[in-house]
Enzyme design. Structure first.
Site, PDB file in Angstrom:
ATOM      1  N   GLU A 216      -6.141   9.082   1.332  1.00 24.25           N
ATOM      2  CA  GLU A 216      -7.180   8.802   0.324  1.00 24.25           C
ATOM      3  C   GLU A 216      -8.234   7.822   0.851  1.00 24.25           C
ATOM      4  OE1 GLU A 216      -5.265   7.636  -3.348  1.00 24.25           O
ATOM      5  OE2 GLU A 216      -3.984   9.400  -3.327  1.00 24.25           O
ATOM      6  N   PHE A 217      -8.052   7.417   2.108  1.00 26.63           N
ATOM      7  CA  PHE A 217      -8.930   6.401   2.719  1.00 26.63           C
ATOM      8  C   PHE A 217     -10.424   6.715   2.531  1.00 26.63           C
ATOM      9  CE2 PHE A 217     -11.265   4.844   6.455  1.00 26.63           C
ATOM     10  CZ  PHE A 217     -10.904   3.505   6.497  1.00 26.63           C
TER      11      PHE A 217
ATOM     12  N   GLY B  84       0.836  -1.210   0.000  1.00 30.07           N
ATOM     13  CA  GLY B  84       0.000   0.000   0.000  1.00 30.07           C
ATOM     14  C   GLY B  84       0.861   1.246   0.000  1.00 30.07           C
ATOM     15  N   ALA B  85       1.956   1.195  -0.783  1.00 33.20           N
ATOM     16  CA  ALA B  85       2.964   2.267  -0.743  1.00 33.20           C
ATOM     17  C   ALA B  85       2.650   3.423  -1.683  1.00 33.20           C
ATOM     18  CB  ALA B  85       4.333   1.681  -1.089  1.00 33.20           C
TER      19      ALA B  85
ATOM     20  N   TYR C 253     -15.831  -3.566   7.748  1.00 41.53           N
ATOM     21  CA  TYR C 253     -14.483  -2.999   7.885  1.00 41.53           C
ATOM     22  C   TYR C 253     -13.920  -3.301   9.284  1.00 41.53           C
ATOM     23  CZ  TYR C 253     -10.588   0.230   8.186  1.00 41.53           C
ATOM     24  OH  TYR C 253      -9.330   0.763   8.379  1.00 41.53           O
TER      25      TYR C 253
ATOM     26  N   GLY D 169      -5.858   5.870  14.544  1.00 44.52           N
ATOM     27  CA  GLY D 169      -7.186   6.461  14.555  1.00 44.52           C
ATOM     28  C   GLY D 169      -7.361   7.189  13.223  1.00 44.52           C
TER      29      GLY D 169
ATOM     30  N   VAL E  81      -2.530  -7.405  -3.698  1.00 37.64           N
ATOM     31  CA  VAL E  81      -2.336  -8.340  -2.586  1.00 37.64           C
ATOM     32  C   VAL E  81      -3.460  -9.375  -2.475  1.00 37.64           C
ATOM     33  CG1 VAL E  81      -0.916  -6.744  -1.221  1.00 37.64           C
ATOM     34  CG2 VAL E  81      -3.405  -6.805  -0.857  1.00 37.64           C
TER      35      VAL E  81
ATOM     36  N   GLY F 234      -0.937   7.684   1.009  1.00 39.03           N
ATOM     37  CA  GLY F 234      -1.210   7.755   2.443  1.00 39.03           C
ATOM     38  C   GLY F 234      -0.121   7.225   3.360  1.00 39.03           C
TER      39      GLY F 234
HETATM   40  P1  NDP Z   1      -4.948   5.114   1.233  1.00 36.27           P
HETATM   41  O1  NDP Z   1      -6.188   4.856   0.465  1.00 36.27           O
HETATM   42  O2  NDP Z   1      -4.330   6.456   1.135  1.00 36.27           O
HETATM   43  O3  NDP Z   1      -3.850   4.014   0.886  1.00 36.27           O
HETATM   44  C1  NDP Z   1      -4.193   2.662   0.740  1.00 36.27           C
HETATM   45  C2  NDP Z   1      -3.071   1.937   0.039  1.00 36.27           C
HETATM   46  O4  NDP Z   1      -3.420   0.551  -0.082  1.00 36.27           O
HETATM   47  C3  NDP Z   1      -2.823   2.456  -1.371  1.00 36.27           C
HETATM   48  O5  NDP Z   1      -1.443   2.562  -1.579  1.00 36.27           O
HETATM   49  C4  NDP Z   1      -3.424   1.387  -2.266  1.00 36.27           C
HETATM   50  O6  NDP Z   1      -2.658   1.306  -3.472  1.00 36.27           O
HETATM   51  C5  NDP Z   1      -3.177   0.129  -1.414  1.00 36.27           C
HETATM   52  N1  NDP Z   1      -4.068  -0.964  -1.779  1.00 36.27           N
HETATM   53  C6  NDP Z   1      -5.425  -0.991  -1.701  1.00 36.27           C
HETATM   54  N2  NDP Z   1      -5.891  -2.155  -2.199  1.00 36.27           N
HETATM   55  C7  NDP Z   1      -4.802  -2.863  -2.603  1.00 36.27           C
HETATM   56  C8  NDP Z   1      -4.633  -4.132  -3.212  1.00 36.27           C
HETATM   57  N3  NDP Z   1      -5.679  -4.920  -3.506  1.00 36.27           N
HETATM   58  N4  NDP Z   1      -3.384  -4.551  -3.506  1.00 36.27           N
HETATM   59  C9  NDP Z   1      -2.324  -3.771  -3.225  1.00 36.27           C
HETATM   60  N5  NDP Z   1      -2.400  -2.569  -2.638  1.00 36.27           N
HETATM   61  C10 NDP Z   1      -3.648  -2.113  -2.341  1.00 36.27           C
HETATM   62  O7  NDP Z   1      -5.325   4.797   2.763  1.00 36.27           O
HETATM   63  P2  NDP Z   1      -4.459   4.830   4.111  1.00 36.27           P
HETATM   64  O8  NDP Z   1      -3.063   5.193   3.848  1.00 36.27           O
HETATM   65  O9  NDP Z   1      -5.224   5.612   5.081  1.00 36.27           O
HETATM   66  O10 NDP Z   1      -4.584   3.297   4.537  1.00 36.27           O
HETATM   67  C11 NDP Z   1      -3.477   2.476   4.826  1.00 36.27           C
HETATM   68  C12 NDP Z   1      -3.879   1.477   5.891  1.00 36.27           C
HETATM   69  O11 NDP Z   1      -4.185   2.167   7.090  1.00 36.27           O
HETATM   70  C13 NDP Z   1      -5.104   0.637   5.558  1.00 36.27           C
HETATM   71  O12 NDP Z   1      -4.875  -0.695   5.976  1.00 36.27           O
HETATM   72  C14 NDP Z   1      -6.206   1.282   6.395  1.00 36.27           C
HETATM   73  O13 NDP Z   1      -7.227   0.370   6.701  1.00 36.27           O
HETATM   74  C15 NDP Z   1      -5.410   1.686   7.612  1.00 36.27           C
HETATM   75  N6  NDP Z   1      -6.021   2.717   8.441  1.00 36.27           N
HETATM   76  C16 NDP Z   1      -6.323   3.947   7.922  1.00 36.27           C
HETATM   77  C17 NDP Z   1      -6.906   4.906   8.722  1.00 36.27           C
HETATM   78  C18 NDP Z   1      -7.299   6.248   8.216  1.00 36.27           C
HETATM   79  O14 NDP Z   1      -8.054   6.955   8.914  1.00 36.27           O
HETATM   80  N7  NDP Z   1      -6.815   6.681   7.060  1.00 36.27           N
HETATM   81  C19 NDP Z   1      -7.173   4.637  10.140  1.00 36.27           C
HETATM   82  C20 NDP Z   1      -6.819   3.319  10.571  1.00 36.27           C
HETATM   83  C21 NDP Z   1      -6.253   2.403   9.749  1.00 36.27           C
HETATM   84  P3  NDP Z   1      -3.211   0.961  -4.929  1.00 36.27           P
HETATM   85  O15 NDP Z   1      -4.614   1.498  -5.001  1.00 36.27           O
HETATM   86  O16 NDP Z   1      -2.229   1.648  -5.832  1.00 36.27           O
HETATM   87  O17 NDP Z   1      -3.125  -0.524  -5.000  1.00 36.27           O
HETATM   88  C1  8X3 Z   2     -10.100   3.818   9.823  1.00 34.29           C
HETATM   89  C2  8X3 Z   2     -10.638   4.460  11.017  1.00 34.29           C
HETATM   90  O1  8X3 Z   2     -12.709   4.959  12.413  1.00 34.29           O
HETATM   91  O2  8X3 Z   2     -12.795   5.500  10.016  1.00 34.29           O
HETATM   92  O3  8X3 Z   2      -9.519   2.593  10.149  1.00 34.29           O
HETATM   93  O4  8X3 Z   2     -12.921   3.218  10.761  1.00 34.29           O
HETATM   94  S1  8X3 Z   2     -12.352   4.523  11.050  1.00 34.29           S
END
Ligand code: NDP
Ligand code: 8X3
Length: 253
Positions: free
Chosen positions: A187-188, A11-12, A151, A182, A59, A15
């Site tokens: 882009e989440f 997920g590089a 989720y 948190g 993945v 975010g």
């Molecule tokens: P982003 O959407 O910014 O980044 C998500 C990353 O995951 C992207 O690089 C995307 O790359 C990659 N990804 C998604 N699906 C796949 C796939 N099938 N295969 C390979 N790569 C994949 O979100 P965040 O940086 O916020 O999220 C990163 C992690 O942090 C996640 O696990 C999320 O659940 C967790 N998290 C986030 C929070 C938040 O508030 N943002 C809070 C708590 C946890 P690409 O699309 O190029 O494959």
């Molecule tokens: C993402 C945090 O609270 O939006 O893991 O589900 S929340």
């Protein structure tokens, strides 16, 4: 963490994962940056070709993950640190009206995807007797909120996998940790709301969410403890959050 360690971040391309790439590079590591959007990864590599290796893979597909990792050049194939970060939420509705395709995307990415990557990396770490897996969970894995059922379940599964992995590798010299963010502005939410930028922006209105770099700081800190120290798990909130959906009163402006 030794300098010149090899770190695989999934997920590089965005975010938290992208911020982890930068943070590990600052620590002197070389980083395998994995995601589906290879164009972004190539862009991230510019100017640091010897330190960043883009790896395009989804993945969710074990055969694709295995082929991508089997194809690593020899000097990149010993992975010292794995950051299992790739993940997403899809949808914010009640479970009885949710699109089951969204459930599949979340479970296949957040749970099976993490296992697919670990299934290549972890046996090699155990065989070597060293290595560190850092799983990115969520506060959402510790509790559940309306509209977050699947989720939250996927992130609760990550928490169980982290604990079980640590027990399974006990005595091998391999470290297993989890970082639970948190609310982080990435882009989440755009992904969660299927590209609806206005709905995504509303999530962060009147709050100061975490930045991806805040989580990357914690991840590199976890990875850089002395080898006999395992930070089992860390929960990181922004100041304005005290639980899933528990935010300080929204401020204007
Ligand atoms: P982003 O959407 O910014 O980044 C998500 C990353 O995951 C992207 O690089 C995307 O790359 C990659 N990804 C998604 N699906 C796949 C796939 N099938 N295969 C390979 N790569 C994949 O979100 P965040 O940086 O916020 O999220 C990163 C992690 O942090 C996640 O696990 C999320 O659940 C967790 N998290 C986030 C929070 C938040 O508030 N943002 C809070 C708590 C946890 P690409 O699309 O190029 O494959
Ligand atoms: C993402 C945090 O609270 O939006 O893991 O589900 S929340």
């Amino acid at each position: 963490m030794e300098s010149d360690s090899v770190v695989l971040v999934t997920g590089a391309s965005s975010g938290i994962g992208q911020a982890c790439v930068d943070a590990f590079l600052r620590e002197g590591a070389r980083v395998i940056a994995a995601a589906r959007r290879g164009d972004r990864l190539e862009h991230m590599r510019e100017g640091r070709e010897d330190r960043v290796l883009p790896l395009t893979m989804d993945v969710r597909h074990r055969a694709e993950v295995t082929a991508a990792l089997d194809g690593l050049p020899d000097d990149w194939s010993t992975i010292d640190v794995l950051v299992n970060n790739a993940g997403l939420a899809a949808g914010r509705g009640p479970v009885h009206t949710d699109d089951p395709d969204d459930w599949d995307r979340m479970l296949d990415t957040n749970v099976r995807g993490l296992l697919n990557v670990s299934s290549w990396v972890l046996p090699r770490m155990v065989e070597r007797g060293s290595g560190h897996v850092i799983n990115i969970g969520s506060n959402a894995g510790r509790e559940v909120y309306p509209g977050g059922t699947v989720y939250c379940a996927s992130k609760a599964a990550v928490e169980r996998i982290t604990r079980g992995m640590r027990m399974d590798v006990l005595g091998s010299g391999v470290r297993i940790s989890q970082v639970d963010p948190g609310m982080v502005q990435t882009e989440f939410s755009t992904v969660r709301f299927h590209g609806d930028e206005a709905a995504a922006a509303k999530v962060y209105e009147g709050l100061t969410p975490l930045k991806a770099e805040d989580i990357a700081d914690v991840v590199t800190w976890v990875a850089s403890r002395p080898p006999h120290v395992v930070v089992a798990d860390v929960l990181v909130y922004p100041l304005d959050q005290a639980g899933s959906g528990k935010f300080a009163p929204r401020r204007a402006g």
